[in-house]
Design a protein around this motif. Sequence first.
Motif, mmCIF file in Angstrom:
data_model
loop_
_atom_site.group_PDB
_atom_site.id
_atom_site.type_symbol
_atom_site.label_atom_id
_atom_site.label_comp_id
_atom_site.label_asym_id
_atom_site.label_seq_id
_atom_site.Cartn_x
_atom_site.Cartn_y
_atom_site.Cartn_z
ATOM 1 N N ILE A 170 0.853 -1.187 0.000
ATOM 2 C CA ILE A 170 0.000 0.000 0.000
ATOM 3 C C ILE A 170 0.888 1.236 0.000
ATOM 4 C CG2 ILE A 170 -1.780 1.291 1.247
ATOM 5 C CD1 ILE A 170 -2.768 -1.354 2.403
ATOM 6 N N VAL A 171 0.792 2.031 -1.072
ATOM 7 C CA VAL A 171 1.631 3.221 -1.247
ATOM 8 C C VAL A 171 0.730 4.444 -1.382
ATOM 9 C CG1 VAL A 171 3.476 4.291 -2.582
ATOM 10 C CG2 VAL A 171 3.323 1.783 -2.464
ATOM 11 N N ALA A 172 1.008 5.468 -0.598
ATOM 12 C CA ALA A 172 0.228 6.703 -0.647
ATOM 13 C C ALA A 172 0.717 7.610 -1.763
ATOM 14 C CB ALA A 172 0.327 7.427 0.696
ATOM 15 N N GLY A 173 -0.015 8.691 -1.999
ATOM 16 C CA GLY A 173 0.382 9.671 -2.999
ATOM 17 C C GLY A 173 1.616 10.451 -2.575
ATOM 18 N N GLY A 174 2.520 10.711 -3.533
ATOM 19 C CA GLY A 174 3.700 11.528 -3.253
ATOM 20 C C GLY A 174 3.335 13.006 -3.189
ATOM 21 N N GLY A 209 8.426 38.982 -7.725
ATOM 22 C CA GLY A 209 8.339 39.669 -6.444
ATOM 23 C C GLY A 209 9.696 39.684 -5.781
ATOM 24 N N ASN A 210 9.740 40.209 -4.549
ATOM 25 C CA ASN A 210 11.008 40.383 -3.874
ATOM 26 C C ASN A 210 11.459 39.152 -3.087
ATOM 27 O OD1 ASN A 210 9.382 40.304 -1.652
ATOM 28 N ND2 ASN A 210 9.769 42.410 -0.989
ATOM 29 N N GLY A 211 10.717 38.069 -3.203
ATOM 30 C CA GLY A 211 11.128 36.846 -2.523
ATOM 31 C C GLY A 211 10.505 36.651 -1.156
ATOM 32 N N ASN A 212 9.539 37.472 -0.758
ATOM 33 C CA ASN A 212 8.912 37.306 0.544
ATOM 34 C C ASN A 212 7.390 37.332 0.460
ATOM 35 O OD1 ASN A 212 11.190 37.051 2.214
ATOM 36 N ND2 ASN A 212 11.592 39.256 1.997
ATOM 37 N N GLY A 213 6.857 37.007 -0.693
ATOM 38 C CA GLY A 213 5.420 37.060 -0.881
ATOM 39 C C GLY A 213 4.712 35.775 -0.518
ATOM 40 N N PRO A 214 3.428 35.670 -0.890
ATOM 41 C CA PRO A 214 2.596 34.542 -0.470
ATOM 42 C C PRO A 214 2.969 33.205 -1.091
ATOM 43 C CG PRO A 214 1.428 35.935 -2.034
ATOM 44 C CD PRO A 214 2.664 36.661 -1.666
ATOM 45 N N ASN A 215 3.780 33.198 -2.157
ATOM 46 C CA ASN A 215 4.140 31.927 -2.774
ATOM 47 C C ASN A 215 5.359 31.272 -2.153
ATOM 48 O OD1 ASN A 215 2.026 32.366 -4.538
ATOM 49 N ND2 ASN A 215 3.138 31.483 -6.263
ATOM 50 N N VAL A 216 5.859 31.827 -1.068
ATOM 51 C CA VAL A 216 6.905 31.129 -0.320
ATOM 52 C C VAL A 216 6.190 30.068 0.503
ATOM 53 C CG1 VAL A 216 8.763 31.340 1.345
ATOM 54 C CG2 VAL A 216 8.332 33.179 -0.264
ATOM 55 N N ALA A 217 5.949 28.933 -0.118
ATOM 56 C CA ALA A 217 5.143 27.894 0.508
ATOM 57 C C ALA A 217 5.569 26.528 0.009
ATOM 58 C CB ALA A 217 3.659 28.109 0.208
ATOM 59 N N ALA A 218 5.309 25.538 0.814
ATOM 60 C CA ALA A 218 5.662 24.167 0.453
ATOM 61 C C ALA A 218 4.727 23.637 -0.628
ATOM 62 C CB ALA A 218 5.582 23.274 1.685
ATOM 63 N N GLY A 219 5.219 22.627 -1.368
ATOM 64 C CA GLY A 219 4.327 21.873 -2.222
ATOM 65 C C GLY A 219 3.257 21.187 -1.381
ATOM 66 N N THR A 220 2.171 20.807 -2.019
ATOM 67 C CA THR A 220 1.046 20.193 -1.312
ATOM 68 C C THR A 220 1.373 18.749 -0.929
ATOM 69 O OG1 THR A 220 -0.449 21.546 -2.638
ATOM 70 C CG2 THR A 220 -1.418 19.663 -1.480
ATOM 71 N N ASN A 221 0.971 18.370 0.273
ATOM 72 C CA ASN A 221 1.162 16.984 0.708
ATOM 73 C C ASN A 221 0.381 16.012 -0.170
ATOM 74 O OD1 ASN A 221 2.636 18.047 2.826
ATOM 75 N ND2 ASN A 221 1.516 16.939 4.415
ATOM 76 N N GLY A 222 0.895 14.774 -0.298
ATOM 77 C CA GLY A 222 0.154 13.716 -0.970
ATOM 78 C C GLY A 222 -1.013 13.233 -0.121
ATOM 79 N N VAL A 223 -1.884 12.436 -0.734
ATOM 80 C CA VAL A 223 -3.103 11.942 -0.079
ATOM 81 C C VAL A 223 -2.902 10.482 0.355
ATOM 82 C CG1 VAL A 223 -5.584 11.545 -0.386
ATOM 83 C CG2 VAL A 223 -4.484 13.523 -1.467
ATOM 84 N N ASN A 224 -3.478 10.126 1.490
ATOM 85 C CA ASN A 224 -3.335 8.775 2.034
ATOM 86 C C ASN A 224 -3.920 7.707 1.107
ATOM 87 O OD1 ASN A 224 -2.452 10.198 4.265
ATOM 88 N ND2 ASN A 224 -4.137 9.610 5.588
ATOM 89 N N SER A 225 -3.328 6.505 1.151
ATOM 90 C CA SER A 225 -3.923 5.310 0.552
ATOM 91 C C SER A 225 -4.238 4.335 1.678
ATOM 92 C CB SER A 225 -2.955 4.641 -0.434
ATOM 93 O OG SER A 225 -2.745 5.427 -1.580
ATOM 94 N N SER A 226 -5.296 3.505 1.495
ATOM 95 C CA SER A 226 -5.676 2.604 2.577
ATOM 96 C C SER A 226 -6.430 1.397 2.042
ATOM 97 C CB SER A 226 -6.546 3.332 3.615
ATOM 98 O OG SER A 226 -7.753 3.798 3.027
ATOM 99 N N GLY A 227 -6.454 0.347 2.850
ATOM 100 C CA GLY A 227 -7.191 -0.872 2.558
ATOM 101 C C GLY A 227 -6.852 -1.931 3.584
ATOM 102 N N LEU A 228 -7.806 -2.842 3.862
ATOM 103 C CA LEU A 228 -7.586 -3.966 4.791
ATOM 104 C C LEU A 228 -7.251 -3.504 6.206
ATOM 105 C CD1 LEU A 228 -5.289 -6.085 2.432
ATOM 106 C CD2 LEU A 228 -7.754 -6.361 2.746
ATOM 107 N N GLY A 229 -7.666 -2.270 6.540
ATOM 108 C CA GLY A 229 -7.362 -1.728 7.867
ATOM 109 C C GLY A 229 -5.975 -1.120 7.972
ATOM 110 N N ILE A 230 -5.246 -0.992 6.862
ATOM 111 C CA ILE A 230 -3.901 -0.434 6.830
ATOM 112 C C ILE A 230 -3.939 0.909 6.107
ATOM 113 C CG2 ILE A 230 -1.502 -0.799 6.119
ATOM 114 C CD1 ILE A 230 -2.493 -2.903 8.072
ATOM 115 N N THR A 231 -3.276 1.933 6.676
ATOM 116 C CA THR A 231 -3.207 3.245 6.040
ATOM 117 C C THR A 231 -1.759 3.652 5.835
ATOM 118 O OG1 THR A 231 -5.304 3.984 7.002
ATOM 119 C CG2 THR A 231 -3.782 5.693 6.253
#
Length: 350
Positions: free
Chosen positions: A86-90, A157-179
């Motif tokens: 079971i592999v979650a989203g990157g 921009g000057n390097g301190n604007g709102p786009n100084v942000a992380a990429g979005t986290n991946g989404v969980n995968s699950s099945g058989l009671g395992i996440t």
Amino acid sequence: MRDIKNKLTSGKNTSNIQTRKGKSFGYQVLGFGAGGGAAAAFVAATGGTITTVDTNFKVHTFTGPGTFCVSCAGNEAGNNKVDYTIVAGGAGGGIGQGSGYCGGGGGAGGYRESKSATTSGCWSASPLATCASVEVTAQGYTIEVGNGGAGRTGCSGNGNGPNVAAGTNGVNSSGLGITSTGGGGGAGGGRDTKSVVGTGGSGGGGAYSNASPAGAGGVGNNPSVSPAQGKNGGGGPGTGNNSGGGGGGATAIGSDSGSPGIGGNGGAGATNTINGSPVARAGGGGGSGLNANTTGGTGGGGDGARNSPSINGSNGSTNTGGGGGGGVRYSTGIGGNGGTGIVIIRYRFQ
């Protein structure tokens, strides 16, 4: 009148009748005692894409949501358990804002696996496999396959604007009671600030910024499970080294960024042969660098970006849970998207 009652309960005829009944009863006891144990029964199920491997084993592969529907649960005389990968989203890669600021690579999706020869036969498992197969019952098991997280897009921009942000986290995968938990987003960096790096199945890579201290990589195996579902991301530098750290992979920490302007490579994923051939999954995304692009971890991690000549961060591979490569913001830089996850189930069916 003849004494019928007496004739049935005494004398020579009575002895013969009793002897015959005794022999008959003894034969019946022996007949009951000769019965064997329960016949062997095996798991029977539907759902996903089904293939037969090594003659006696079935593999169900889910590349999207579905139901693993068990119609026969089997028994201990045959087989009543299944093994899984079971592999979650990157996660997506981060990006810097303003000229020359670099993002970290996205962390790989969490990777969880079981393997028992009794349950699913002879195949090569990764170092992360547990021997605790899952005992199933006759019911439908909901399967969720996580999407990859989005990479960041830079802006002027000057390097301190709102786009100084992380990429979005991946989404969980699950099945058989395992996440398995989605990967942590790669960090974004600016002139005097940097985003909080993502944590998850594997952690995102840290970002370049003038801000002190240097950007540490994100924490993997969060929440904690055993065996661990992933590793930490690599660190980004402080002042003067325009590059980002690599995202963590299933079996290796992402590399710290190098000097000068060389991003860290993504951490390596895990390889198994659960579906009959060796496949690597859950590699971390490479961090970005001004002077050189970096390599994503084996197992679907996207390569990190480079400024000159311009190369954007690449996406994690589909259905591997690979992290996206980090991006460089110089003109139109982009961090790569994370790859979608996968769920694979294997068991003996005859």
